[in-house]
Design an enzyme around this catalytic site. Structure first.
Site, PDB file in Angstrom:
ATOM      1  CD  GLU A   1      44.521  63.231  44.219  1.00 54.27           C
ATOM      2  OE1 GLU A   1      44.977  62.083  44.131  1.00 54.27           O
ATOM      3  OE2 GLU A   1      44.778  64.122  43.406  1.00 54.27           O
TER       4      GLU A   1
ATOM      5  CB  CYS B   1      44.997  55.412  47.941  1.00 49.36           C
ATOM      6  SG  CYS B   1      46.437  56.492  47.822  1.00 49.36           S
TER       7      CYS B   1
END
Ligand code: NAD
Length: 470
Positions: free
Chosen positions: A216, A250
């Protein structure tokens, strides 16, 4: 594994390895009991401590801690509890006529001993959310949280050791060296959340043991705003997520691509919303977080100096205070392509703004870049939305919102290529921590026997009929 006898985490790894089948064969209700314990800890016993740790690490406002570290993890647990029975059931699949006399099914079996490596920006959520899926799937787990979010990683040790024995779930505090020791061990799966360069290191280490990985990662997530968009609503949503956790997210908007004709109007909305959310001076607002450490403060300062030296235009000039690790909301236009703000992932409250006249300019620009983790579109015009989706690539997309796709556990969350490999949340996380085992059982002789050797001319005829008709 003999090369690992000097590894400081080898004995813990072996403990988990030898307990692996006990955990794998745990019943549905035993797994639910473990998830309930985690839920109680997050929701009740540790809730205040979680808020306190996040405040100390990031000066995270209470609402933001509650939303991400408490609510979203609890949602993940509840979702797993509701669906686990179904996920654990064998999933029957159809068979073609040549397999008459057999039945086939899929069984999700635990991968085994898993490693979760997590980053500092959402230190509780990004350690515990994957843990939920790993437990639901029947794995044992070692978690290596980020050394940078010190208070949160200390709290994770306390929380996890109060719930689980170390041969089922353990937390190891430490930095790069610790992670590198762990990466030498032959885990069955590694779930890594962090930066692109470290993701590559993790994948390289995993390749040595052919360990599967979920990566991720990050990247530069664009926001595209076209003339048909509701500019006030766009400004409200972008300001919120851009400054949530002080931009250290993010999936935060990394830069804006806006139609030239609406840039000024959008900026007026944006400035008004900034004042509404954080007041005239964000450093005095309890709703505004801080940069995690001096290293990251300096990194952002360097981006700002680089922009200044290249004569970029500061539409909103945020104040800075190094001691307080404070950087105010900043918006910059007229950045040259070689500026650091357009080259690097920003991960802070600085927003570059680019303009376009034709949508081709946007799609051509984005095609020349790496695939982002998220791409956001603000538009009412359906043709514009379709064109932008068809001609861009991204891990996930928000239309007329920023980041909400992260919170829907029925949607797979993750990147594509440089922004990540594999998907998280709900069933998708459960799948990452499972081997999708295929099983075919033969219960009668069936037609396949007609093809056993020797291959006579009769069998050649059957093969021909099979190829053509069956
Ligand atoms: P990072 O990659 O520096 O660190 C992540 C983890 O890896 C930490 O636990 C760290 O100790 C470890 N690590 C660091 N260097 C290592 C090395 N050389 N070898 C082995 N392990 C190492 O990331 P970060 O600074 O903690 O987090 C920020 C990054 O994470 C940003 O790029 C952001 O976009 C990304 N991120 C992605 C997601 C997502 O869900 N896709 C979520 C949050 C953050």
């Amino acid at each position: 594994m003999t090369e690992n006898t000097d590894n400081p985490y080898y004995s813990l790894f072996l403990k988990q390895k030898s307990n692996q089948f006990n955990i794998a064969n745990s019943t549905y209700s035993q797994r639910i009991t473990k998830l309930n314990a985690l839920q109680r800890a997050i929701e009740i016993t540790y809730r205040d401590k979680i808020q306190e740790a996040l405040y100390k690490d990031l000066r995270r406002p209470l609402v933001e801690s509650d939303l991400v570290a408490v609510y979203l993890v609890i949602k993940e647990i509840k979702h797993a509890k509701t669906n686990l029975h179904r996920w654990l059931k064998k999933q029957k699949v159809k068979s073609q006529i040549t397999l008459l006399g057999t039945s086939s099914w899929i069984s999700y079996e635990p991968k085994g001993v898993c490693l979760i490596i997590s980053p500092w920006n959402y230190p509780i959520n990004l350690a515990l959310s994957p843990l939920v899926a790993a437990i639901a799937a029947g794995n044992s787990v070692i978690i290596k949280p980020s050394e940078i979010a010190k208070h949160s990683s200390t709290l994770l040790v306390e929380l996890i050791s109060s719930l689980y024995k170390e041969d089922e779930v353990a937390v190891i505090k430490g930095g790069v060296e610790t992670a590198q020791h762990l990466l030498k061990l032959p885990f069955n799966h590694i779930f890594f959340t962090g930066s692109i360069p470290v993701g590559k290191i993790v994948m390289e280490a995993a390749a040595k043991h052919l360990t599967s990985v979920t990566l991720e990662l990050g990247g530069k997530s664009p926001v595209i705003i076209d003339q048909s968009a509701n500019l006030k609503q766009a400004a409200e949503a972008v300001v919120w997520i851009k400054h949530f956790n002080c931009g250290q997210t993010c999936i935060a908007p990394d830069f804006i691509f806006i139609h030239e004709s609406i840039k000024q109007e959008f900026l007026e909305h944006y400035k008004r919303v900034l004042v509404r959310y954080y007041g005239e001076d964000a450093s005095k607002s309890e709703t505004y977080g801080r940069i995690i450490n001096n290293k990251n403060f300096k990194r952002l300062e360097l981006y700002l100096e680089d922009a200044k030296s290249k004569n970029a235009h500061f539409e909103v000039q945020g104040l800075k205070n190094e001691q307080d690790k404070f950087i105010g909301p900043t918006v910059i236009s007229d950045l040259p392509e070689d500026s650091l703000l357009l080259k690097e992932e920003i991960f802070g409250p600085i927003l570059p703004i680019k303009t376009f006249n034709q949508l081709d300019e946007v799609t051509d620009y984005l095609k020349s870049k790496e695939k982002p983790l998220a791409l956001y579109i603000y538009a009412k015009n359906r043709k514009t939305i379709d064109l932008l989706i068809k001609n861009t690539r991204a891990g996930g997309t928000g239309i007329n919102n920023n980041g909400l796709h992260f919170s829907n556990h029925n949607l797979p969350f993750g990147g594509s290529n440089s922004s990540g490999i594999g998907k998280a949340h709900g069933f998708y996380s459960f799948k990452e921590f499972s081997n999708v085992r295929s099983i075919l059982k033969r219960y009668s002789i069936g037609p396949i026997r007609l093809l056993y050797p020797p291959y006579t001319s009769f069998k050649e005829l059957i093969a021909r009929i099979t190829v053509k008709w069956l």
